[in-house]
Design a protein around this motif. Sequence first.
Motif, PDB file in Angstrom:
ATOM      1  N   LEU A   1     -44.935  22.372 -18.281  1.00  0.00           N
ATOM      2  CA  LEU A   1     -44.012  23.423 -18.086  1.00  0.00           C
ATOM      3  C   LEU A   1     -43.533  23.867 -16.555  1.00  0.00           C
ATOM      4  CD1 LEU A   1     -45.315  26.095 -20.322  1.00  0.00           C
ATOM      5  CD2 LEU A   1     -43.496  25.025 -21.052  1.00  0.00           C
ATOM      6  N   PRO A   2     -44.085  23.137 -15.828  1.00  0.00           N
ATOM      7  CA  PRO A   2     -43.599  23.818 -14.370  1.00  0.00           C
ATOM      8  C   PRO A   2     -42.534  22.329 -14.481  1.00  0.00           C
ATOM      9  CG  PRO A   2     -45.894  23.838 -14.047  1.00  0.00           C
ATOM     10  CD  PRO A   2     -45.962  23.366 -15.426  1.00  0.00           C
ATOM     11  N   LEU A   3     -42.923  21.147 -14.241  1.00  0.00           N
ATOM     12  CA  LEU A   3     -42.153  20.623 -14.679  1.00  0.00           C
ATOM     13  C   LEU A   3     -40.571  21.046 -15.240  1.00  0.00           C
ATOM     14  CD1 LEU A   3     -43.783  17.376 -14.271  1.00  0.00           C
ATOM     15  CD2 LEU A   3     -43.100  18.177 -12.299  1.00  0.00           C
ATOM     16  N   LEU A   4     -40.455  21.046 -16.211  1.00  0.00           N
ATOM     17  CA  LEU A   4     -39.318  21.717 -17.429  1.00  0.00           C
ATOM     18  C   LEU A   4     -38.504  22.654 -16.849  1.00  0.00           C
ATOM     19  CD1 LEU A   4     -41.231  21.516 -21.040  1.00  0.00           C
ATOM     20  CD2 LEU A   4     -39.186  19.843 -19.251  1.00  0.00           C
ATOM     21  N   ARG A   5     -39.666  23.929 -15.888  1.00  0.00           N
ATOM     22  CA  ARG A   5     -39.078  24.911 -15.364  1.00  0.00           C
ATOM     23  C   ARG A   5     -37.878  24.328 -13.972  1.00  0.00           C
ATOM     24  NH1 ARG A   5     -43.680  27.792 -15.892  1.00  0.00           N
ATOM     25  NH2 ARG A   5     -44.448  27.198 -14.282  1.00  0.00           N
ATOM     26  N   LEU A   6     -38.749  22.828 -13.377  1.00  0.00           N
ATOM     27  CA  LEU A   6     -38.004  22.697 -12.121  1.00  0.00           C
ATOM     28  C   LEU A   6     -36.582  22.361 -12.175  1.00  0.00           C
ATOM     29  CD1 LEU A   6     -37.734  21.257  -9.395  1.00  0.00           C
ATOM     30  CD2 LEU A   6     -39.542  19.832  -9.737  1.00  0.00           C
ATOM     31  N   ALA A   7     -36.503  20.912 -13.366  1.00  0.00           N
ATOM     32  CA  ALA A   7     -35.790  20.056 -14.072  1.00  0.00           C
ATOM     33  C   ALA A   7     -34.977  20.713 -14.378  1.00  0.00           C
ATOM     34  CB  ALA A   7     -36.121  19.391 -15.194  1.00  0.00           C
ATOM     35  N   LEU A   8     -34.975  22.008 -15.343  1.00  0.00           N
ATOM     36  CA  LEU A   8     -34.111  22.622 -15.714  1.00  0.00           C
ATOM     37  C   LEU A   8     -33.010  24.143 -14.455  1.00  0.00           C
ATOM     38  CD1 LEU A   8     -33.004  25.069 -17.838  1.00  0.00           C
ATOM     39  CD2 LEU A   8     -34.176  26.736 -17.779  1.00  0.00           C
ATOM     40  N   VAL A   9     -34.004  24.554 -13.540  1.00  0.00           N
ATOM     41  CA  VAL A   9     -32.866  25.031 -12.102  1.00  0.00           C
ATOM     42  C   VAL A   9     -32.038  23.788 -11.473  1.00  0.00           C
ATOM     43  CG1 VAL A   9     -33.723  27.000 -12.639  1.00  0.00           C
ATOM     44  CG2 VAL A   9     -34.822  25.725 -11.104  1.00  0.00           C
ATOM     45  N   SER A  10     -32.940  22.520 -11.179  1.00  0.00           N
ATOM     46  CA  SER A  10     -32.828  21.855 -10.472  1.00  0.00           C
ATOM     47  C   SER A  10     -31.244  21.096  -9.981  1.00  0.00           C
ATOM     48  CB  SER A  10     -33.141  20.093 -10.912  1.00  0.00           C
ATOM     49  OG  SER A  10     -32.326  19.743 -12.128  1.00  0.00           O
ATOM     50  N   ALA A  11     -30.312  20.749 -10.567  1.00  0.00           N
ATOM     51  CA  ALA A  11     -29.030  21.500 -10.314  1.00  0.00           C
ATOM     52  C   ALA A  11     -27.505  22.552  -9.637  1.00  0.00           C
ATOM     53  CB  ALA A  11     -27.570  21.053 -11.471  1.00  0.00           C
ATOM     54  N   TYR A  12     -29.633  23.760 -10.240  1.00  0.00           N
ATOM     55  CA  TYR A  12     -28.780  24.855  -9.119  1.00  0.00           C
ATOM     56  C   TYR A  12     -29.166  24.775  -7.895  1.00  0.00           C
ATOM     57  CZ  TYR A  12     -27.392  27.250 -13.544  1.00  0.00           C
ATOM     58  OH  TYR A  12     -27.105  27.327 -14.942  1.00  0.00           O
ATOM     59  N   LEU A  13     -30.751  24.273  -7.581  1.00  0.00           N
ATOM     60  CA  LEU A  13     -30.670  24.235  -6.441  1.00  0.00           C
ATOM     61  C   LEU A  13     -30.446  23.788  -5.981  1.00  0.00           C
ATOM     62  CD1 LEU A  13     -33.617  25.241  -4.534  1.00  0.00           C
ATOM     63  CD2 LEU A  13     -34.805  24.068  -5.780  1.00  0.00           C
TER      64      LEU A  13
ATOM     65  N   GLU B   1     -28.623  30.841  -6.467  1.00  0.00           N
ATOM     66  CA  GLU B   1     -28.857  29.149  -7.049  1.00  0.00           C
ATOM     67  C   GLU B   1     -30.181  29.162  -6.235  1.00  0.00           C
ATOM     68  OE1 GLU B   1     -24.540  27.207  -7.655  1.00  0.00           O
ATOM     69  OE2 GLU B   1     -25.239  27.078  -6.172  1.00  0.00           O
ATOM     70  N   ILE B   2     -30.584  29.668  -4.784  1.00  0.00           N
ATOM     71  CA  ILE B   2     -31.333  29.319  -4.435  1.00  0.00           C
ATOM     72  C   ILE B   2     -33.412  29.976  -4.582  1.00  0.00           C
ATOM     73  CG2 ILE B   2     -32.806  28.718  -2.013  1.00  0.00           C
ATOM     74  CD1 ILE B   2     -30.229  27.990  -0.917  1.00  0.00           C
ATOM     75  N   VAL B   3     -32.274  31.207  -5.148  1.00  0.00           N
ATOM     76  CA  VAL B   3     -33.222  32.193  -4.779  1.00  0.00           C
ATOM     77  C   VAL B   3     -34.051  32.361  -6.659  1.00  0.00           C
ATOM     78  CG1 VAL B   3     -33.991  34.594  -5.144  1.00  0.00           C
ATOM     79  CG2 VAL B   3     -33.110  33.865  -2.817  1.00  0.00           C
ATOM     80  N   GLY B   4     -32.655  32.161  -7.096  1.00  0.00           N
ATOM     81  CA  GLY B   4     -32.712  32.786  -8.468  1.00  0.00           C
ATOM     82  C   GLY B   4     -33.875  30.964  -9.613  1.00  0.00           C
ATOM     83  N   SER B   5     -33.036  29.860  -8.733  1.00  0.00           N
ATOM     84  CA  SER B   5     -34.601  29.067  -9.037  1.00  0.00           C
ATOM     85  C   SER B   5     -35.295  28.304  -8.971  1.00  0.00           C
ATOM     86  CB  SER B   5     -33.590  27.611  -8.048  1.00  0.00           C
ATOM     87  OG  SER B   5     -32.196  27.543  -8.779  1.00  0.00           O
ATOM     88  N   LEU B   6     -35.842  29.655  -7.597  1.00  0.00           N
ATOM     89  CA  LEU B   6     -37.114  29.343  -6.843  1.00  0.00           C
ATOM     90  C   LEU B   6     -37.964  30.807  -7.974  1.00  0.00           C
ATOM     91  CD1 LEU B   6     -36.874  29.387  -2.502  1.00  0.00           C
ATOM     92  CD2 LEU B   6     -37.814  27.239  -4.943  1.00  0.00           C
TER      93      LEU B   6
ATOM     94  N   LEU C   1     -31.666  29.264 -20.095  1.00  0.00           N
ATOM     95  CA  LEU C   1     -31.790  29.893 -19.092  1.00  0.00           C
ATOM     96  C   LEU C   1     -32.683  31.830 -20.256  1.00  0.00           C
ATOM     97  CD1 LEU C   1     -29.556  30.033 -16.816  1.00  0.00           C
ATOM     98  CD2 LEU C   1     -31.761  29.246 -15.930  1.00  0.00           C
ATOM     99  N   VAL C   2     -31.875  31.956 -21.049  1.00  0.00           N
ATOM    100  CA  VAL C   2     -32.939  32.334 -21.596  1.00  0.00           C
ATOM    101  C   VAL C   2     -34.395  32.111 -22.341  1.00  0.00           C
ATOM    102  CG1 VAL C   2     -32.342  34.624 -24.181  1.00  0.00           C
ATOM    103  CG2 VAL C   2     -30.946  33.970 -22.687  1.00  0.00           C
ATOM    104  N   MET C   3     -34.073  31.072 -23.037  1.00  0.00           N
ATOM    105  CA  MET C   3     -35.571  30.291 -23.539  1.00  0.00           C
ATOM    106  C   MET C   3     -36.205  30.160 -22.937  1.00  0.00           C
ATOM    107  SD  MET C   3     -34.051  28.255 -26.744  1.00  0.00           S
ATOM    108  CE  MET C   3     -33.442  26.519 -25.546  1.00  0.00           C
ATOM    109  N   VAL C   4     -36.535  29.797 -21.470  1.00  0.00           N
ATOM    110  CA  VAL C   4     -37.363  29.534 -20.477  1.00  0.00           C
ATOM    111  C   VAL C   4     -37.848  31.151 -20.069  1.00  0.00           C
ATOM    112  CG1 VAL C   4     -36.085  29.403 -18.388  1.00  0.00           C
ATOM    113  CG2 VAL C   4     -38.229  28.682 -18.578  1.00  0.00           C
TER     114      VAL C   4
END
Length: 143
Positions: free
Chosen positions: A22-34, A70-75, A129-132
Amino acid sequence: MSDLINNNPVWVKKILSIHGLLPLLRLALVSAYLVGGINKFIGFHAAIEEQASFGLQPAWLWAATAIFIEIVGSLLVIFNRFVWLGAGALGCLTAVAMLVANDFWNHTGPAFFSTFNSFFEHLGLIAALVMVTILSNQSSKSQ
């Protein structure tokens, strides 16, 4: 989480049960934003020009807002803290981007095809993002 896994084939259950998935998937989901937020921060002048090219004024404020979200939301999503806030902010930013930058209704030919696809890719990101957020809420209830 186990209820989400139990109705799948064995091989899928094994994949979904991988510790730390799950942490890897969360990172992958927001990677483009970060990455996008960091790049905009490093090249702030280019970020301002990008916002201005979409007619967003004052462009510096839109650029700074995008960087912050993008940075704070991703974190927040990555670290599973206030996911509703981080994912919600990223979703709102994405909605603005898809309406401003992917206005397929104003295009024809190849530009229509490109903006049409991008519009629906952005819509898919909003759904993810809604699903996460739902998943984060469910996993916090089960702990």
